[in-house]
Structures are given as structure tokens and as C-alpha cells.
Design an enzyme around this catalytic site. Structure first.
Site, PDB file in Angstrom:
ATOM      1  N   HIS A 146       0.835  -1.204   0.000  1.00 41.34           N
ATOM      2  CA  HIS A 146       0.000   0.000   0.000  1.00 41.34           C
ATOM      3  C   HIS A 146       0.874   1.261   0.000  1.00 41.34           C
ATOM      4  O   HIS A 146       0.729   2.127  -0.870  1.00 41.34           O
ATOM      5  CB  HIS A 146      -0.912  -0.015   1.236  1.00 41.34           C
ATOM      6  N   GLU A 147       1.795   1.330   0.961  1.00 41.17           N
ATOM      7  CA  GLU A 147       2.642   2.524   1.060  1.00 41.17           C
ATOM      8  C   GLU A 147       3.582   2.626  -0.137  1.00 41.17           C
ATOM      9  O   GLU A 147       3.896   3.728  -0.591  1.00 41.17           O
ATOM     10  CB  GLU A 147       3.416   2.522   2.378  1.00 41.17           C
ATOM     11  N   HIS A 157       1.816   4.450  -2.801  1.00 45.68           N
ATOM     12  CA  HIS A 157       1.975   5.900  -2.595  1.00 45.68           C
ATOM     13  C   HIS A 157       3.378   6.335  -3.025  1.00 45.68           C
ATOM     14  O   HIS A 157       3.563   7.353  -3.687  1.00 45.68           O
ATOM     15  CB  HIS A 157       1.780   6.243  -1.108  1.00 45.68           C
ATOM     16  N   GLU A 193      -4.510   7.817  -3.127  1.00 49.95           N
ATOM     17  CA  GLU A 193      -5.022   6.547  -2.607  1.00 49.95           C
ATOM     18  C   GLU A 193      -5.291   5.567  -3.756  1.00 49.95           C
ATOM     19  O   GLU A 193      -5.194   4.347  -3.556  1.00 49.95           O
ATOM     20  CB  GLU A 193      -6.297   6.808  -1.794  1.00 49.95           C
TER      21      GLU A 193
END
Lengths: 504, 504
Positions: free
Chosen positions: B268-269, B272, B298
Site C-alpha cells: 500500500h505505502e 503511494h 489513494e
């Protein structure tokens, strides 16, 4: 006429604000050395340059000069040992130094040392002094200009030394270092000639890095380093930096085959850290909350690294734990053999690897060369020959190359001239303080053998740490030990310790 | 009349300088979350407050307003998609927002949210909504004042949403979220009723944290995260922060019994982070070098976490490595069972633990409540009952306590109102982009099954990352996918995926 109390409050507020910015710089610097990704360096330099310029602007604000002038003739400056006097005296010192330097000289020095360092890296790699010489020439020329701009009473070198060891002059340091050198040469020779030598094969064994990190951090905690307001991280070169009144960070480097590298770096840096943690935090950002000098700082690191960490009594208490942590490496090694090996003394080429008996000879050589270079009595061209001659004279060894000789240290390429003596001052102060602590506290060795380091730390806190910059280094030494700086305590410690170890 | 090119250069220079300071703040913030010693927090707050005030001063300098006014009527603002136009438009947006807020409102909000967070922590622990309610009342009251000060065209909520999802209005978001919710309720019910359910016992096993860290970092590297300009560290809550044009830092938290916590946080990160690393670095500090919105950001994190990381094809390639890294935990687990288990879907109380099928229902609930609260149509006193009723309506479950219900999220106590919808927007954008990427790139699953993520990343870089803030989120979606934002792609992905997994 303004109220001096009010002016003083403004001055302190200004100093604390400037320190707030400086401490931000320290966070960026710590991160750069520890965790910053490789490609981030360029932007980090931009961030640091921007902060440096803001800090310089704030620190040289003419308003500060006006406040200082007003306060210097006020009652707040009467009692020279009062907080107000100390703040006024030290802020004047640093304000003058910063405002006296012409902006174009600062810029020229920044450029020269930036280029100097790059060329030094290349030249050392290629063992090519000729490549480095012109850069070094420029750096020394600009540093002479800096000294002349800052001003001095006795000799030009003092203006440079004062940047690292405030209020200290070459005429104070030189006789002490020379008398130290004079006594060390025969001691080092006797050590070399002794038939009783340590078994060094036990110093090249497996020490898993994660166990070292845990063990080193336990030792730091045992001697009093507070991890609520501090931490330890691995870096290429060990250092200690303060990021705030409750934020002191140590670093070390681990050698998986040698316990000494990581552990004694931690004890050394923890010594610096204990000083920082012992400064009065409510005065953070003011001279009364700051360390006196590099030399006094180094006295604290050498105290814990050498006078505690390399002592027999320290290991009487800690060796069983070390054997339990590193059973494969130390299980079959007797305490006395371990202690003798970690204290091996032998003339060597490289300063940073030198033992405590030979170390100050490395410094004396650099100090004598710096004095001559700054006074224009030695040329950059003749420097390598002079360097080698002194290594032969003091340590009985001749560098096989300039890379292992005159180009071994980063300092000169960095413009750090007048810095080296603070290392020896640290050792001298350290021994003199330690001798006095023994007088005051009784049998320190018996305390170490019980794992009790608190009396020593409390003594340092009371006699040294809590005062910040209240006293100059020379005044502090005299005040605490009752004697001016001399080589006596260090020489007595060294001849006693190495006399026993090497059966001299 | 000044030369607009010159004015524009001054504006950009000003923006870059402000960003230089902001990025320093980000270093301090990262350090605070990762390595700062516990006692250092108070001084760190002083450092951050000092920087925040300088940044605010710079960003609201009336000179910026003058430059913008001049540029808005210059040829540099004519072509709305040009770099100059985008910089002018976005700097106006942020300048207006900052200058329109009265200083006393900003101060009141800072105080209210600081107190709000402390009380929220206590109240949640004690399950005592009555204690939190008056603080929340104040926060919503002040946020309404903020919205009125900033101004809006359609409805007050838009002024708050705009802070996180610029140029986006409730009237654009509401119908899409409602249509999504309408379709999700029966899908979630069908999943729950399916007789084919995953074996979740295989999800509670030993995953050594150091192996997880190594494995997670390998996965981040495989999907394209560049460690020359980035790194991963452990923290209490995972996040991604950018400290410079080549300095993107991810964090994660590891659960030694569950691979999912650490690995999918990293993915997830890293999503980003890939966005940040894909922004044009030469425009760093300008709107053209910045992410469009939280929702678009997101969309990138959810793309890599869910559409890549939770796909069957991703594990076709990576499962053997995972089994080799965690032989004790995964050695006896078949690929399909593992894939089904990591994709378990089940209504649950806590948003941050929700699976991708139920997640957006949690957001819809918060969004509907925020709309009503901001419009003064729902009282703070009636909020818990309204919350519970919606959980019953949308997810078929009733929170047994306010701690597990209305007080579960930190956002409102933090003053983050209008923030929640960006999570669902991220999921919607993500699915819509991914569907288009599949059209453009052919069989993405076949590529993932080969461990080839570069076509997808290149597609994102070309279509999204490189543009910075050139397009608004709505424009970008339409430009890239040829269609306005709708729930179609996400619903189609979810019903297809969960239809297969649960044999619906």
C-alpha cells in the site's frame, strides 16, 4: 535607558530561537549519516544551506551587538561567574567571531574546503600528494586570513584554536604537550622492548553484529546513558550529536571480527552523551547549557572509553556477561589475557587506530606541523618530509606512503586547523579529573569491580556537567583539581598502567 | 508593467523555498514517528511549531497575492493545461485558502483538535461518548466556520472536501458513493451466505519479523520502488512521506503471527511511494511536481495493495518465494487456499481492518454522517444512534459499544472532516484506471504471473504520475479512461473477483 533585565531576556530568547534552528540542522545531519537514502544527498545539501544561511543571519543580527554592548556595561556583567555574565561573555565571543569574518572569506573557505575534501579523497586513494598540495595551500592561506580577521593577542594560531577550545592559547598548550611527548617516547620504547606481550590472536574472532549491538547498548545503559532521551545507531564513522535537550544520539560501527571497534566507540560516544545529558536542560540553547570546549568534551569521552572501559576493574564486573554474550569468541579466553589484549600498545602509522600510550604522539606531530604552517615557517611542499621525519623521531616508524602519512586525516582538507590539539587536551583533562575523582571518591576500581559507576558520573555532573560554559577550560581544571593543566596525571596513569601490563 | 516571465520565476522561486522548509518539517515528522527517543517530544513540538509559523508566513506573504493577480491576467494563464497556468491556478487555490482563514480561527482549531485528540483517546478507552461529545461539537462548529470563511458555491461541505480533494464537490461524489453502496449491500450479503468459505486457521502462524522485513522490501523492489531514493522502517502506524525529490520513505508495522499486516501495508505505502517517485523531480516544490489529491494518491496505493497484491496472478509468481521465506508457516498451504484466505470478506466493525468488498460501506456511513453534521441536519448528541443504525442498515451488524463504533477513527478528533470520502474515491479511481490499463496493456494477469509489473507502472507514470497537478482529479479520470467517475469499474471488479472466490 532600557532595563538590562529586559534586554537580557531578549538576548536569551534570541539565542534559544537560533538554537531551535541549529537543532533542526542537527536532525538533518543525523539523518544524513544514518538512514537517508543515497540519492537524497543533493536536496539535503539545499535544505542545510538554507538553514545555515538563516542561522548565520540571526546570529549576526546587529541587534545582538547592540544588546551585548548595553549589557556589558550593566550590573548583569559584574559577577563574572554569574549566569548572566557567562551568557554575555560567550555570546560576545561567538558574535564577534561571526561578524568579524568577511562574507567573501566565508564563501571562499566553503568552496576551498568542499573542493579540498573531494581532491583529498582522490589524492589519498592515488597516493598523490602533489594533487592535494595546491588545495591544501589555499586552505591554509584562507585559514591564516581567517585568523587575522578574527584577531589574536599572542599568536595567529590562537585565533584558530579558539574556535574549538575557547579562551585557550598555544602558549598554554605547547609546553604541556611537549613535556608529555618527551616522557612518552621512552615509555613507548620500553613497552616495545618488553618481553611480555599480549596474545593478539584472541582479538580476531566472531562477534555477531546483532549481539554486539545489544551488548553495547546494555553497557551504555549501565554507565548511565539514558535511552529515554537518547539512542544508538550504526554509521560509517561513530559520532555523538544532540538534537534537543532530551535527544542525544550516539552512533558506532561494528566489526564482526573485533569486539573493540563497536564497544569502545559506544563507550567513547556515550561519554560525550553523558556530558550532553548532564548539561542543565532548562538552559538549553544558552551558553550556560552548553559544553565548554571540544577538549573538555573529549575528556568525558576518553574517561568512559579508556579510564573506565579499558580498566581491569571494569572487566572484573563485565567479563562474565561478555563471555555469555559471545561464548564462541571469549569462552576460552581468561580475563587477564582479554584485558591485556584490548590494551595492546604499539607504535603504528594511523592515528585513529592508535592505543592510549602512543596516541598523543600522533597529536603532537600534527600540532607542531600546524604551528609551523600557520606561522608560515613550513611550506606545504616540505610538509610530507617534515611529517615523516617526526614519525621517525617520535614513534620510530616511517610512513611507506603519503596516503598512510600526511594525507591520512580528513581534518585539514575540511579546514579544521587548530582542532587536533583538543584530542590531547581531552586526554590530559581526563586523567587530571580522574585522579581528582579518585581522591574525592575513594577506591574507584573497587566501585567499578562492583559495576557501580554512579559515584563517578555524579562527580562529573557536579563538578563539570552542570556548569555549562560557566568556567573556561583552564579555569575549570584549576578549580576542580586545584592545579593548572599539566601532563603529570596522564603520565602517571600511563606509566602505572603500562608498567603493570608490560612488566616494565 | 512587470515582465510576467520574471514575475512567474519569482513566484516559482518562492514556492520552492517554502517547500524546502516544508520538506524539513517532513524530516522532523518522519524522525518523530520512527526513531526519536520518547523524552524528545516536547522540544520536537517546539521545532515544528517554529517551522510551521515560518512556512505560514511565507505562504501568505501578500507579495504572492500581488504576483498571482498580475499573472492571472497575463498570457501565462491562457492555456489552462500549460505548466504556468497550473502553477498559477494551484498557488491561487492554496494562497486563498490560507489567507481567508482568520488567525484566531486557525488558533481555535489547533487548540480544539489538540484537546479533542487527547479527550478522544481517553473517551474511547473508557467507552464514554458523553465525554467526547462537547469536544466534537466544538470541532464541527469551528470546521463549519472554516468552510464559511473559505467559501463555496454549492454546499458548505465542498469547502472542507476541497482541502483534501481539490476541485471536487459533494454533488460529484454523493451519487457515485450511493450507487456503489446500493450494489455492495447485496454482494456482501451473498458473500456471507456462500457455503464456500476460506480456511482462516492458516492465517495465524509464525512469521519472523526480520524475514518479513526482508521479504517485504524485496516485494517493494520488485514492483519498482527505488531504494536509492527511498527506504522502509517500522512504525506504530504505516505511512508514506516525502522528504525531498529523491527521498520517499515508507513505514509499516509487522505482526509476527500474520504476514498480511506488514506485507500489504508495504505494498500500500509503496503504491503511494511509486506515485511520489514518478512525479517529475525537476518540478519538485511546484504544483506541477505534486500529487493531484488524496483520492488520486489513494488510487495508487490501493492499485498496488489490492489490484496487484491481492490478485491470484501476483501470487502465481511470488508464492514459491513466500513459501521459501516462511517454510514453517506456508510450507503446507496450497496457493489457492492462501489466496482465498488473504481475500476473506466479512462484515466487521472496524474500518481499518475491513476487506475490499466491505470497506467502502464503512466510508459511505461516515460520508453520509459528515454531510448531515456539516449541514446541521444531525446533532452531535444523535450521532451514535445514527452511526449504529447505518452499520445495521449497510453491514448488518451493530456496534456493541461507541468505542468500537462512532469513536473508532482518529479523524474527527483531528479536525479531518471531508477526508473520509477520499478513501472511497481512491478505490473508485483505482478500479477505473486499472480497467483502462488492462484495455491498453493486454493481459495484465499474464504479466503479473511472470513477475512483470513494469508495463503497469510505466502506464501509471505516463498517464498519471508525470502530470503532477496539471489536471483536476475529475478531468484526469475522464481524460485517461474516457469516462467520468462512476462505480461501474469497481463493482465489476468486486463482483467478478468475489463471485469466483465465493462461487456466487
Amino acid at each position: 535607558m532600557a532595563d538590562p533585565q529586559q534586554t537580557y531576556a531578549q538576548l536569551c530568547d534570541h539565542a534559544r530561537k537560533t538554537e531551535l534552528l541549529t537543532s533542526v540542522t542537527n536532525v538533518l545531519g543525523w539523518d544524513e549519516q544514518t538512514y537517508m537514502p543515497p540519492a537524497a544527498g543533493e536536496y539535503r545539501a539545499d535544505q542545510l544551506a538554507m538553514l545555515a544561511s538563516t542561522i548565520h543571519q540571526q546570529a549576526t543580527d546587529p541587534q545582538v551587538g547592540d544588546w551585548l554592548a548595553e549589557l556589558e556595561s550593566s550590573p548583569l556583567a559584574t559577577d563574572t561567574e554569574s549566569d548572566t555574565s557567562v551568557v554575555i561573555r560567550e555570546m560576545r565571543r561567538s558574535y564577534d567571531r561571526k561578524t568579524k569574518l568577511p562574507a567573501d572569506l566565508v564563501e571562499a573557505l566553503t568552496r576551498a574546503t568542499s573542493i579540498g575534501q573531494q581532491v583529498w579523497v582522490e589524492a589519498r586513494k592515488a597516493n598523490d600528494y602533489a594533487q592535494f598540495a595546491p588545495k591544501l595551500e589555499t586552505i591554509f592561506k584562507l585559514k591564516r586570513e581567517e585568523a587575522d580577521a578574527v584577531g589574536y593577542t599572542e599568536c595567529r594560531y590562537d585565533a584558530l584554536l579558539d574556535d574549538y577550545e575557547p579562551h585557550t592559547t598555544a602558549s598554554q598548550v605547547e609546553p604541556v604537550l611537549r613535556s608529555l611527548g618527551k616522557a612518552l617516547v621512552p615509555l613507548v620504547a620500553a613497552i616495545g622492548e618488553s618481553k611480555h606481550q599480549p596474545d593478539m590472536s584472541i582479538m580476531d574472532r566472531d562477534f555477531p553484529v546483532d549481539v554486539q549491538a545489544k551488548y553495547g547498548s546494555d553497557v551504555a545503559k549501565r554507565i548511565g546513558f539514558c535511552f529515554q532521551g537518547g539512542r544508538i545507531d550504526p554509521t560509517a564513522h561513530p559520532f555523538c550529536t544532540t538534537l534537543g535537550p532530551a535527544d542525544v544520539r550516539l552512533t558506532t560501527r561494528y566489526n564482526p571480527r573485533d569486539l573493540r571497534a563497536g564497544l569502545f566507540s559506544i563507550m567513547h560516544e556515550a561519554g560525550h552523551g553523558l556530558y550532553e545529558q548532564g548539561l542543565p536542560s532548562e538552559k538549553y540553547g544558552l551558553p550556560t547549557g552548553e559544553a565548554i570546549s571540544l577538549g573538555i568534551h573529549e575528556s568525558q569521552s576518553r574517561m568512559w572509553e579508556i579510564l573506565v572501559g579499558l580498566s581491569h576493574s571494569f572487566w572484573q564486573h563485565n567479563y562474565a556477561d561478555a563471555q555469555a554474550a559471545f561464548p564462541a569468541a571469549l569462552g576460552d579466553v581468561a580475563l587477564d589475557d582479554f584485558h591485556f589484549a584490548i590494551n595492546e600498545s604499539k607504535p603504528s602509522l594511523i592515528r585513529v587506530e592508535a592505543d592510549e600510550a602512543t596516541y598523543n604522539l600522533h597529536i603532537l606531530i600534527r600540532f607542531e606541523l600546524e604551528l609551523a604552517l600557520v606561522a608560515d615557517e613550513l611550506s606545504i611542499a616540505d610538509l610530507p618530509a617534515a611529517w615523516n621525519a617526526k614519525y621517525e623521531q617520535y614513534l620510530g616508524i616511517t610512513p611507506p606512503s603519503d596516503a598512510l602519512g600526511v594525507m591520512q586525516d580528513v581534518h585539514w582538507s575540511h579546514g579544521l586547523i587548530g582542532y587536533f590539539p583538543t584530542y590531547s587536551l581531552g586526554n590530559l583533562y581526563s586523567a587530571q579529573f580522574f585522579a581528582k575523582a579518585k581522591e574525592d571518591l575513594g577506591d574507584l576500581d573497587a566501585q567499578f569491580a562492583q559495576g557501580d559507576y554512579k559515584p563517578l558520573l555524579d562527580w562529573l555532573r557536579t563538578n563539570i556537567h552542570q556548569h555549562g560554559k560557566r568556567y573556561t577550560a583552564a579555569d575549570l581544571v584549576e578549580r576542580v583539581t586545584g592545579k593548572p593543566l599539566s601532563s603529570e596525571a596522564l603520565l602517571s596513569h600511563l606509566s602505572d598502567k603500562f608498567g603493570k601490563l608490560y612488566r616494565l
